[in-house]
Design a protein around this motif. Structure first.
Motif, PDB file in Angstrom:
ATOM      1  N   ARG A 412      48.651  31.408  54.258  1.00  0.00           N
ATOM      2  CA  ARG A 412      48.099  32.184  52.998  1.00  0.00           C
ATOM      3  C   ARG A 412      48.094  33.647  53.728  1.00  0.00           C
ATOM      4  O   ARG A 412      47.173  34.324  54.006  1.00  0.00           O
ATOM      5  CB  ARG A 412      46.701  31.780  52.929  1.00  0.00           C
ATOM      6  CG  ARG A 412      46.754  30.495  52.092  1.00  0.00           C
ATOM      7  CD  ARG A 412      45.108  30.136  51.509  1.00  0.00           C
ATOM      8  NE  ARG A 412      44.825  31.273  50.520  1.00  0.00           N
ATOM      9  CZ  ARG A 412      43.556  30.949  49.707  1.00  0.00           C
ATOM     10  NH1 ARG A 412      42.741  30.241  50.180  1.00  0.00           N
ATOM     11  NH2 ARG A 412      43.246  31.971  49.199  1.00  0.00           N
ATOM     12  N   VAL A 414      48.018  36.189  51.608  1.00  0.00           N
ATOM     13  CA  VAL A 414      47.467  36.957  50.733  1.00  0.00           C
ATOM     14  C   VAL A 414      46.050  36.053  50.528  1.00  0.00           C
ATOM     15  O   VAL A 414      46.242  34.833  50.200  1.00  0.00           O
ATOM     16  CB  VAL A 414      48.074  37.241  49.441  1.00  0.00           C
ATOM     17  CG1 VAL A 414      47.237  37.871  48.424  1.00  0.00           C
ATOM     18  CG2 VAL A 414      49.378  38.071  49.757  1.00  0.00           C
ATOM     19  N   GLU A 415      44.922  36.646  50.445  1.00  0.00           N
ATOM     20  CA  GLU A 415      43.533  35.899  50.122  1.00  0.00           C
ATOM     21  C   GLU A 415      43.543  35.804  48.935  1.00  0.00           C
ATOM     22  O   GLU A 415      42.920  34.510  48.574  1.00  0.00           O
ATOM     23  CB  GLU A 415      42.676  36.933  50.830  1.00  0.00           C
ATOM     24  CG  GLU A 415      40.965  36.090  50.805  1.00  0.00           C
ATOM     25  CD  GLU A 415      41.250  34.961  51.331  1.00  0.00           C
ATOM     26  OE1 GLU A 415      40.507  33.867  51.410  1.00  0.00           O
ATOM     27  OE2 GLU A 415      41.872  34.833  52.809  1.00  0.00           O
ATOM     28  N   ASP A 416      43.851  36.354  48.093  1.00  0.00           N
ATOM     29  CA  ASP A 416      43.605  36.186  46.558  1.00  0.00           C
ATOM     30  C   ASP A 416      44.683  34.976  46.134  1.00  0.00           C
ATOM     31  O   ASP A 416      45.844  35.191  45.978  1.00  0.00           O
ATOM     32  CB  ASP A 416      44.139  37.439  45.638  1.00  0.00           C
ATOM     33  CG  ASP A 416      43.870  37.352  44.255  1.00  0.00           C
ATOM     34  OD1 ASP A 416      43.405  36.184  43.867  1.00  0.00           O
ATOM     35  OD2 ASP A 416      43.718  38.363  43.549  1.00  0.00           O
ATOM     36  N   LYS A 419      47.573  34.941  43.544  1.00  0.00           N
ATOM     37  CA  LYS A 419      48.906  35.843  43.449  1.00  0.00           C
ATOM     38  C   LYS A 419      49.855  34.518  43.874  1.00  0.00           C
ATOM     39  O   LYS A 419      51.075  35.034  44.346  1.00  0.00           O
ATOM     40  CB  LYS A 419      48.841  36.601  44.708  1.00  0.00           C
ATOM     41  CG  LYS A 419      47.792  37.657  44.544  1.00  0.00           C
ATOM     42  CD  LYS A 419      47.997  38.356  43.014  1.00  0.00           C
ATOM     43  CE  LYS A 419      46.953  39.520  42.844  1.00  0.00           C
ATOM     44  NZ  LYS A 419      47.001  39.928  41.641  1.00  0.00           N
ATOM     45  N   VAL A 457      54.542  34.053  46.695  1.00  0.00           N
ATOM     46  CA  VAL A 457      53.590  34.796  46.380  1.00  0.00           C
ATOM     47  C   VAL A 457      54.170  36.260  45.603  1.00  0.00           C
ATOM     48  O   VAL A 457      55.335  36.658  45.860  1.00  0.00           O
ATOM     49  CB  VAL A 457      52.735  35.207  47.574  1.00  0.00           C
ATOM     50  CG1 VAL A 457      53.642  35.989  48.639  1.00  0.00           C
ATOM     51  CG2 VAL A 457      51.592  36.009  47.364  1.00  0.00           C
ATOM     52  N   THR A 459      52.756  39.955  44.685  1.00  0.00           N
ATOM     53  CA  THR A 459      51.750  41.117  44.569  1.00  0.00           C
ATOM     54  C   THR A 459      52.519  42.222  43.975  1.00  0.00           C
ATOM     55  O   THR A 459      51.897  43.255  44.167  1.00  0.00           O
ATOM     56  CB  THR A 459      51.400  41.240  45.921  1.00  0.00           C
ATOM     57  OG1 THR A 459      52.397  41.593  46.971  1.00  0.00           O
ATOM     58  CG2 THR A 459      50.665  40.057  46.725  1.00  0.00           C
ATOM     59  N   ASN A 540      49.148  40.992  38.358  1.00  0.00           N
ATOM     60  CA  ASN A 540      49.417  42.311  38.805  1.00  0.00           C
ATOM     61  C   ASN A 540      49.504  43.111  37.725  1.00  0.00           C
ATOM     62  O   ASN A 540      50.059  42.946  36.727  1.00  0.00           O
ATOM     63  CB  ASN A 540      50.596  42.362  39.679  1.00  0.00           C
ATOM     64  CG  ASN A 540      50.541  41.431  40.938  1.00  0.00           C
ATOM     65  OD1 ASN A 540      49.756  41.525  41.595  1.00  0.00           O
ATOM     66  ND2 ASN A 540      51.471  40.394  40.899  1.00  0.00           N
TER      67      ASN A 540
END
Length: 550
Positions: A412, A414-416, A419, A457, A459, A540
């Motif tokens: 992971r 990216v934590e969110d 996404k 992912v 972003t 986004n």
């Protein structure tokens, strides 16, 4: 009266084996000669063309007329079909008019008010039955070029109101058109059945020319398919073929009659067709009513004697124009390679199928496959990847409906969790989103093809590009291009001087978002600030601010 009887006879001839219907007559949708750019049932990606496309002289703004007495039942604006009007007629049929440029008052006023109330270009209104009655020949809209459209035209869908079936509208208008051009075959394909048949020593499909003089040698079980198009007088367009009959040694073995289908049958086009070829045999899970095999073997033929098998195709259009093609398959004994499948997973068309692997779960319910498939399953691992790449099968296998797929995340970055998305992967490594939601370490989505999938992912926010900004004031139009390279645009909102501005996507092919300035809503003779906010499918956001004088 003579024209009415002619139309009725054409209707009976075209519908063939269709269920008996109430007799009906329609006036034409335009007050000028009718010319088609597309016909009913043309082969499209994942669906049949559901109606007739009427040309409008390469211009928009032609009056669209009600076909009979009835009432408007649904009013919509969509990015895919533009302005859309549904009409229920008293004679048992319903139509949908698509790609319209606009409506007439009071519909146009009501739609615009709702667009500003909902702050959305796309809106829907379901009037009370009879709230907006129409009479035969009354103007109900303006023709256009909106939505997914490559040129000005009217797309007219027709349904049998009692069943909801799409039906071919042409029989009701054929007496107003002239056509003496028969359908033409381009090529024929032979389909040796895997492990059961060969054509000239090979198990691969073989293309032959129509009316080929030289016999082609084969042995075992094979199917036949045809690539063909219909044509009409005076235009360069080509159309789908209304009726195809395959006969063997003078006896019919398969027939297709493109006259009606239900919405649930629409995706069965994937089972009937092989690319541009119409198969003259049935997969076991294909229940498309417009197809009929009469030889007891789903249209498949067993070449089991050393003799000549004489095939013939008869192609007909809705006007009775007919063409014939013949070819010969010569039975000659030759080895038929056996199939030694090493597939880890074999899915059956008549059962619920499960694929369970570390980091992957797929459930394919009964009725989703048209035939059995031995999956060429494979997993590709990249130590730095978010998830493994799962090849469910090395060839795309269309499913009749959507099936649940879950892929586990290995990393992971990216934590969110919003996404992440499930990505379809093509054979060149390109990816596109099929959506997905994060749940307990997995991305879950629904797929409609067995192919290759992974998790990616996103972003990167969308890109907003002003178009012709220096001319906005002169033209009275504010224009943007919106683009997102990964998951696609979920929503957009424009304001002018802080107030909601109605941006439309008039044509999906051109991909320009346009706000036509209205002096009732935007004051003239001053400088204005326009703000466009765009959100992609992973949340986004991009914001663009521009000024112009108008």
């Amino acid at each position: 009266m003579k024209r009415y009887i002619t139309a009725l006879l054409l209707a009976c001839a075209v519908q063939g084996n269709a269920q008996e219907r109430p007799q009906a007559s329609f006036v034409p949708p335009f007050d000028f000669p009718l010319v088609l750019s597309g016909n009913f049932g043309e082969l499209r990606s994942n669906h049949f063309h559901g109606g007739l496309d009427f040309k409008t002289g390469n211009v928009v703004g032609k009056p669209v007329l009600a076909l009979a007495d009835g009432y408007i039942s649904r009013i919509r604006v969509t990015e895919g079909s533009g302005y859309v009007l549904d009409v229920v007629y008293d004679n048992g049929y319903t139509t949908i008019n698509r790609h319209l440029e606009g409506f007439l008052p009071p519909l146009s006023t009501r739609v615009e008010a709702l667009q500003y109330e909902k702050e959305s270009y796309e809106v829907e209104i379901i009037p009370e039955p009879g709230e907006y009655p129409v009479k035969a020949g009354q103007q109900i809209a303006w023709s256009g070029n909106r939505g997914y459209s490559y040129g000005p035209h009217l797309h007219l869908d027709m349904f049998e109101t009692s069943t909801g079936d799409y039906i071919d509208p042409l029989p009701f208008f054929a007496h107003r058109m002239k056509d003496t051009t028969a359908p033409r075959a381009e090529s024929i394909m032979l389909f040796p059945q895997t492990g059961r048949g060969v054509v000239e020593g090979a198990s691969t499909n073989r293309i032959i020319h129509p009316n080929s003089v030289r016999p082609i040698e084969a042995w075992g079980v094979l199917g036949v398919g045809l690539k063909a198009y219909d044509y009409m007088n005076g235009v360069s367009n080509h159309y789908g073929v209304h009726s195809v009959i395959l006969s063997l040694d003078g006896k019919e073995i398969f027939r297709s009659t493109v006259d009606r289908y239900s919405p649930d049958e629409n995706r069965m086009i994937n089972s009937w067709t092989h690319g541009a070829y119409m198969k003259s045999f049935l997969d076991p899970g294909n229940t498309l009513r417009m197809l009929k095999a009469s030889n007891g073997h789903r249209g498949l033929v067993d070449i089991n004697e050393e003799r000549d098998y004489r095939f013939s195709y008869e192609l007909s259009d809705a006007f009775g124009n007919t063409s014939h093609y013949r070819f010969t398959v010569r039975g000659r004994k030759q080895p038929v390679p056996s199939v030694q499948s090493r597939a880890k997973y074999s899915f059956a068309w008549d059962k619920t199928n499960y694929l369970q692997e570390p980091g992957l779960t797929l459930v394919v319910p009964r009725g989703m496959l048209y035939d059995d498939v031995a999956l060429n399953y494979n997993v590709r691992a990249d130590s730095g990847a978010i998830a493994f790449t799962y090849q469910l099968h090395d060839k795309d296998v269309p499913l009749h409906g959507s099936c649940e797929l879950s892929i586990g995340l290995r990393h992971r970055p990216v934590e969110d969790s919003t996404k992440y998305y499930v990505a379809r992967v093509n054979n060149k490594g390109g990816k596109w989103s099929v959506g997905g939601t994060y749940e307990h370490g997995f991305l879950k989505t629904r797929i409609r093809e067995l192919g290759t999938y992974t998790v990616a992912v996103d972003t990167v926010p969308p890109v907003i590009t002003p178009v012709g900004k220096t001319g906005w004031g002169r033209s009275g139009k504010v224009v943007y291009r919106l683009r997102d390279g990964e998951t696609g645009i979920r929503s957009y909102r424009g304001t002018i001087d802080g107030k909601y501005a109605l941006f439309a996507l008039p044509n999906l092919v051109r991909k320009q978002w346009i706000c036509e300035l209205d002096p009732k809503r935007v004051k003239k003779g001053m400088r204005h600030t326009v703000e466009m906010t765009v959100t992609d499918d992973c949340g986004n956001v991009s914001v663009s601010r521009d000024t112009f004088f108008w």
